[in-house]
Enzyme design. Structure first.
Site, PDB file in Angstrom:
ATOM      1  N   THR A 230       9.817  -8.188  -1.764  1.00 19.36           N
ATOM      2  CA  THR A 230       9.635  -8.816  -0.457  1.00 19.36           C
ATOM      3  C   THR A 230       9.342 -10.314  -0.556  1.00 19.36           C
ATOM      4  O   THR A 230       8.983 -10.831  -1.605  1.00 19.36           O
ATOM      5  CB  THR A 230       8.475  -8.147   0.305  1.00 19.36           C
ATOM      6  OG1 THR A 230       7.260  -8.358  -0.401  1.00 19.36           O
ATOM      7  CG2 THR A 230       8.725  -6.647   0.477  1.00 19.36           C
ATOM      8  N   ASP A 231       9.486 -10.957   0.597  1.00 18.74           N
ATOM      9  CA  ASP A 231       9.111 -12.367   0.695  1.00 18.74           C
ATOM     10  C   ASP A 231       7.663 -12.457   1.193  1.00 18.74           C
ATOM     11  O   ASP A 231       6.965 -11.444   1.277  1.00 18.74           O
ATOM     12  CB  ASP A 231      10.088 -13.123   1.609  1.00 18.74           C
ATOM     13  CG  ASP A 231      10.134 -12.568   3.033  1.00 18.74           C
ATOM     14  OD1 ASP A 231       9.208 -11.832   3.439  1.00 18.74           O
ATOM     15  OD2 ASP A 231      11.108 -12.878   3.743  1.00 18.74           O
ATOM     16  N   LEU A 232       7.215 -13.647   1.540  1.00 19.63           N
ATOM     17  CA  LEU A 232       5.824 -13.834   1.978  1.00 19.63           C
ATOM     18  C   LEU A 232       5.496 -13.072   3.256  1.00 19.63           C
ATOM     19  O   LEU A 232       4.338 -12.746   3.504  1.00 19.63           O
ATOM     20  CB  LEU A 232       5.527 -15.317   2.171  1.00 19.63           C
ATOM     21  CG  LEU A 232       5.471 -16.148   0.879  1.00 19.63           C
ATOM     22  CD1 LEU A 232       5.323 -17.620   1.200  1.00 19.63           C
ATOM     23  CD2 LEU A 232       4.350 -15.667  -0.014  1.00 19.63           C
TER      24      LEU A 232
END
Length: 130
Positions: free
Chosen positions: A14-16
Site C-alpha cells: 500500500t501507499d501512505l
C-alpha cells in the site's frame, strides 16, 4: 476454465493512504498466472533449463476500485485464446463480488537469447491446442 488464486493485501503493498499502489496489481496478476501455469502441470524451472521462458508481450489494464490494507482478494485467470506462439488471458482482481482491477495479458515464449519461440507441444496440449 477460470483459475482462482487468493492474495492478502499487506502493508508493503500500500501507499501512505493504505490503498494498494497501482503497480502492485501487476504483481498480483503475475502470481495468479504463475499458479495457473503450475496447476496446468507446466514446470517453468524445467522450461528455463531447456532455454525457454514465458514473457509478457502486452498488458491492457483497468483500475476500477481500490483495494486496501488487509483486504482478502482473489485473482482470477481465464485463458481467452492461444496460437502456436502466444497465449492470451483475461485476469480480474476481486474483493468478494466486487471487481477491483481487470487486465488482458498476452504471453509469448522466448528462447534464452530473447528470440521468439513456438510454444512446445506439451504446453499446447495442456492448453487444449493439440
Amino acid at each position: 476454465m477460470t483459475h482462482r488464486f487468493p492474495v492478502r493485501v499487506y502493508y508493503e503493498d500500500t501507499d501512505l493512504a493504505g490503498i494498494v499502489y497501482y503497480a502492485n496489481y501487476l504483481k498480483f496478476i503475475e502470481r495468479g498466472r504463475s499458479e495457473w501455469v503450475r496447476d496446468l502441470g507446466i514446470d517453468q524451472t524445467a522450461l528455463k533449463r531447456d532455454g525457454l521462458v514465458f514473457a509478457v508481450r502486452r498488458v491492457t489494464a483497468d483500475y476500477l476500485t481500490p483495494a486496501k490494507y488487509d483486504d482478502m482478494l482473489v485473482v482470477e485467470t481465464e485463458p481467452t485464446g492461444a496460437t502456436a506462439a502466444r497465449i492470451t488471458v483475461d485476469q480480474r482482481v476481486l474483493r468478494g463480488d466486487t471487481v477491483l482491477f481487470t487486465a488482458s495479458v498476452t504471453l509469448v515464449m522466448l528462447q534464452a537469447d530473447g528470440r521468439p519461440a513456438r510454444l512446445p507441444a506439451e504446453i499446447r496440449r495442456k492448453l487444449g491446442l493439440e
